[in-house]
Design a protein around this motif. Sequence first.
Motif, PDB file in Angstrom:
ATOM      1  N   ILE B  18       0.871  -1.177   0.000  1.00 22.67           N
ATOM      2  CA  ILE B  18       0.000   0.000   0.000  1.00 22.67           C
ATOM      3  C   ILE B  18       0.904   1.222   0.000  1.00 22.67           C
ATOM      4  O   ILE B  18       1.727   1.399   0.896  1.00 22.67           O
ATOM      5  CB  ILE B  18      -0.885   0.021   1.268  1.00 22.67           C
ATOM      6  N   ALA B  55       4.740  -5.208   5.636  1.00 22.54           N
ATOM      7  CA  ALA B  55       3.498  -5.188   6.397  1.00 22.54           C
ATOM      8  C   ALA B  55       2.312  -5.575   5.543  1.00 22.54           C
ATOM      9  O   ALA B  55       1.332  -6.113   6.039  1.00 22.54           O
ATOM     10  CB  ALA B  55       3.279  -3.796   6.982  1.00 22.54           C
ATOM     11  N   ALA B  56       2.393  -5.304   4.260  1.00 22.99           N
ATOM     12  CA  ALA B  56       1.225  -5.524   3.419  1.00 22.99           C
ATOM     13  C   ALA B  56       1.191  -6.892   2.777  1.00 22.99           C
ATOM     14  O   ALA B  56       0.202  -7.274   2.190  1.00 22.99           O
ATOM     15  CB  ALA B  56       1.167  -4.455   2.336  1.00 22.99           C
ATOM     16  N   GLN B  57       2.271  -7.626   2.880  1.00 27.25           N
ATOM     17  CA  GLN B  57       2.265  -8.930   2.233  1.00 27.25           C
ATOM     18  C   GLN B  57       1.278  -9.864   2.897  1.00 27.25           C
ATOM     19  O   GLN B  57       1.029  -9.768   4.079  1.00 27.25           O
ATOM     20  CB  GLN B  57       3.651  -9.558   2.302  1.00 27.25           C
ATOM     21  N   THR B  58       0.729 -10.762   2.127  1.00 28.10           N
ATOM     22  CA  THR B  58      -0.221 -11.685   2.714  1.00 28.10           C
ATOM     23  C   THR B  58       0.531 -12.685   3.578  1.00 28.10           C
ATOM     24  O   THR B  58       1.729 -12.868   3.423  1.00 28.10           O
ATOM     25  CB  THR B  58      -0.981 -12.446   1.626  1.00 28.10           C
ATOM     26  N   ALA B  59      -0.211 -13.311   4.479  1.00 25.26           N
ATOM     27  CA  ALA B  59       0.428 -14.166   5.480  1.00 25.26           C
ATOM     28  C   ALA B  59       1.351 -15.198   4.856  1.00 25.26           C
ATOM     29  O   ALA B  59       2.451 -15.425   5.319  1.00 25.26           O
ATOM     30  CB  ALA B  59      -0.636 -14.845   6.317  1.00 25.26           C
ATOM     31  N   LYS B  62       4.539 -13.825   3.202  1.00 28.08           N
ATOM     32  CA  LYS B  62       5.438 -13.359   4.241  1.00 28.08           C
ATOM     33  C   LYS B  62       6.417 -14.440   4.644  1.00 28.08           C
ATOM     34  O   LYS B  62       7.590 -14.220   4.767  1.00 28.08           O
ATOM     35  CB  LYS B  62       4.601 -13.011   5.468  1.00 28.08           C
ATOM     36  N   LYS B  63       5.857 -15.630   4.844  1.00 29.35           N
ATOM     37  CA  LYS B  63       6.690 -16.743   5.283  1.00 29.35           C
ATOM     38  C   LYS B  63       7.859 -16.918   4.342  1.00 29.35           C
ATOM     39  O   LYS B  63       8.958 -17.211   4.746  1.00 29.35           O
ATOM     40  CB  LYS B  63       5.882 -18.033   5.315  1.00 29.35           C
ATOM     41  N   VAL B  67      11.207 -12.859   5.608  1.00 35.96           N
ATOM     42  CA  VAL B  67      12.324 -13.347   6.388  1.00 35.96           C
ATOM     43  C   VAL B  67      13.567 -13.552   5.545  1.00 35.96           C
ATOM     44  O   VAL B  67      14.652 -13.120   5.890  1.00 35.96           O
ATOM     45  CB  VAL B  67      11.927 -14.665   7.078  1.00 35.96           C
ATOM     46  N   LEU B 114      10.263  -8.474  13.790  1.00 40.53           N
ATOM     47  CA  LEU B 114       8.899  -8.641  14.322  1.00 40.53           C
ATOM     48  C   LEU B 114       8.111  -7.340  14.180  1.00 40.53           C
ATOM     49  O   LEU B 114       6.951  -7.343  13.806  1.00 40.53           O
ATOM     50  CB  LEU B 114       8.959  -9.048  15.806  1.00 40.53           C
ATOM     51  N   ILE B 117       7.016  -6.873  10.623  1.00 42.55           N
ATOM     52  CA  ILE B 117       5.933  -7.773  10.221  1.00 42.55           C
ATOM     53  C   ILE B 117       4.608  -7.347  10.841  1.00 42.55           C
ATOM     54  O   ILE B 117       3.585  -7.292  10.172  1.00 42.55           O
ATOM     55  CB  ILE B 117       6.242  -9.228  10.658  1.00 42.55           C
ATOM     56  N   HIS B 118       4.635  -7.057  12.140  1.00 43.46           N
ATOM     57  CA  HIS B 118       3.381  -6.870  12.879  1.00 43.46           C
ATOM     58  C   HIS B 118       3.060  -5.411  13.197  1.00 43.46           C
ATOM     59  O   HIS B 118       1.975  -5.118  13.682  1.00 43.46           O
ATOM     60  CB  HIS B 118       3.435  -7.638  14.205  1.00 43.46           C
ATOM     61  N   SER B 120       4.474  -3.975  15.560  1.00 44.94           N
ATOM     62  CA  SER B 120       4.704  -3.905  17.005  1.00 44.94           C
ATOM     63  C   SER B 120       5.632  -5.042  17.391  1.00 44.94           C
ATOM     64  O   SER B 120       5.694  -6.053  16.696  1.00 44.94           O
ATOM     65  CB  SER B 120       3.372  -4.063  17.750  1.00 44.94           C
TER      66      SER B 120
END
Lengths: 353, 183
Positions: B18, B55-59, B62-63, B67, B114, B117-118, B120
Amino acid sequence: MKLDSLIRTAPSWMSGDGDADGIVISCRARLARNLADYPFATRITQAQQQQVIDAVLAAAKTSHSMSTATYFGMSVLDGNERRVLVERHLISPTLADEKGERGVLFNQDESLSVMINEEDHLRLQAISPGTRGRDAFAAICALDDELLNAVNCAHDPRIGFLTACPTNTGTGLRLSVLMHLPALVLTEDMERVLQGLSQLSFTVRGVYGEGSNAAGNLFQISNQATLGASEESILEELLRITEQLIGYERDAQDSLTKEARGQMEDKVWRAYGILSHARILTSQEFMNLLSAVRLGCTLGIVRGIPSAFLNHLMIATQPSHLRADAGRGLTPAERDLRRADLVREKLSQVNNS
Amino acid sequence: MICNICNERQATIEFTAIVGDAKKTLHLCQECSKQQGQKTAPAKLADVPTENLAAAQTAETKKVDVVTGPVAGAEAGKGLCPGCGMTYEEFRKVGRLGCSQCYEAFGAPLRRLLKRIHGSDLHVGRGPKAPTPVAEHEDSPTGGTVTDAEDLRADLAAAVDAEDYERAADLRDRIARLRQEGS
């Protein structure tokens, strides 16, 4: 419980209770947990995997919710039996395909399951029908407390539950809702909706999870972040989004029926006609036709077909369910024939009941 | 969908970012995504800040990518986990941690990951043996206005910046309590 009998039953989450006229199929909660005293999946030995299984099964025995659950070790199942469990959303493709000692524990109505030695030592799952996400959440928390009381769980007060992949660290919680959104797809508003969702850190994918397309206008919406927000706030956010999407879908359905009632009825009844009479149905064609019939039920164009029937048909026509039902290997062409046979047979039953 | 880089193979991985109000999506095949992962950012998304991308990548993507990809690259730690012998380099390759001690061993770089990704790096929510109590409105103190929570959040951000995690954890708990009372 035998797997052969499993394919003839429907999991409780398919009941269609509280499903907003067929718009919300189910809600699912998943927790990732690890035992502090064992290495994660990439480093664990087969002997250690067995110890993890033993510890979890012992904990489950004394639990309230899983004491009568059935455990299936992957090593005792053949390839098709594992795929049956994948199609029923009881295990992930990863658990089915990876090597090593691993398995799944699930209760009679398939509302609760625990995968052991998947990417994390434990993957707890609760599924509830329709919009009842709160039920799934309450069930998973209760199971979590029961199991974690009996094992030494990997946890850090600062960053929460420790998981093999950093994308799950923290709550380890993935909450998702499975929705049927055909009108939003027809009005081409789905793209806008997806854009809005990604800004809210929620992701959307197809019904069979990672990498699957949104076959049959079914969308699975789930939270992305697992750190920094409490479980309850994620749940409330997902329920809020679900309500909003139901509203958008209903608005899109209203405008479609207002502008093109005739075309809508035609689309629905053509789909119904093909499903009732076709001799060959591919999986893709079936899912699209089923979506049209489901929309017909939502709009009241078709009457007398419960959501539970459509939901069960969706699972019963999956490749490995068909193969298990046939009791032998099937070529793709044979499968499409059997799929059409099964759909015709089931539809004639529901018409005569 | 055909891969946006080679324009030949079937795309299996989707990058979404985004940027302002616009959504950018890039479809890549396995091969090209691997190659891109070893270079810097995917060429066609080079103008997108990597934080947003992560942050915007799908779950699922992301994996694969957050990383192992460029995001963690610049700050690869030299940590070696005493629990399982995994190095930070190795973690970047496989994308999975080796054991629960890796979190401590990989320290700051992992915490930064972390956070990317999140959004936070502080946990709010349930603990292992202390089920979160259900908020009861009758018992809630009258405090916990929006302003309080906002102040606490600002303090929390400051504490995290200063790497004062003890204070941050305390603030986090207070925010969590406020949130429960307010819900």
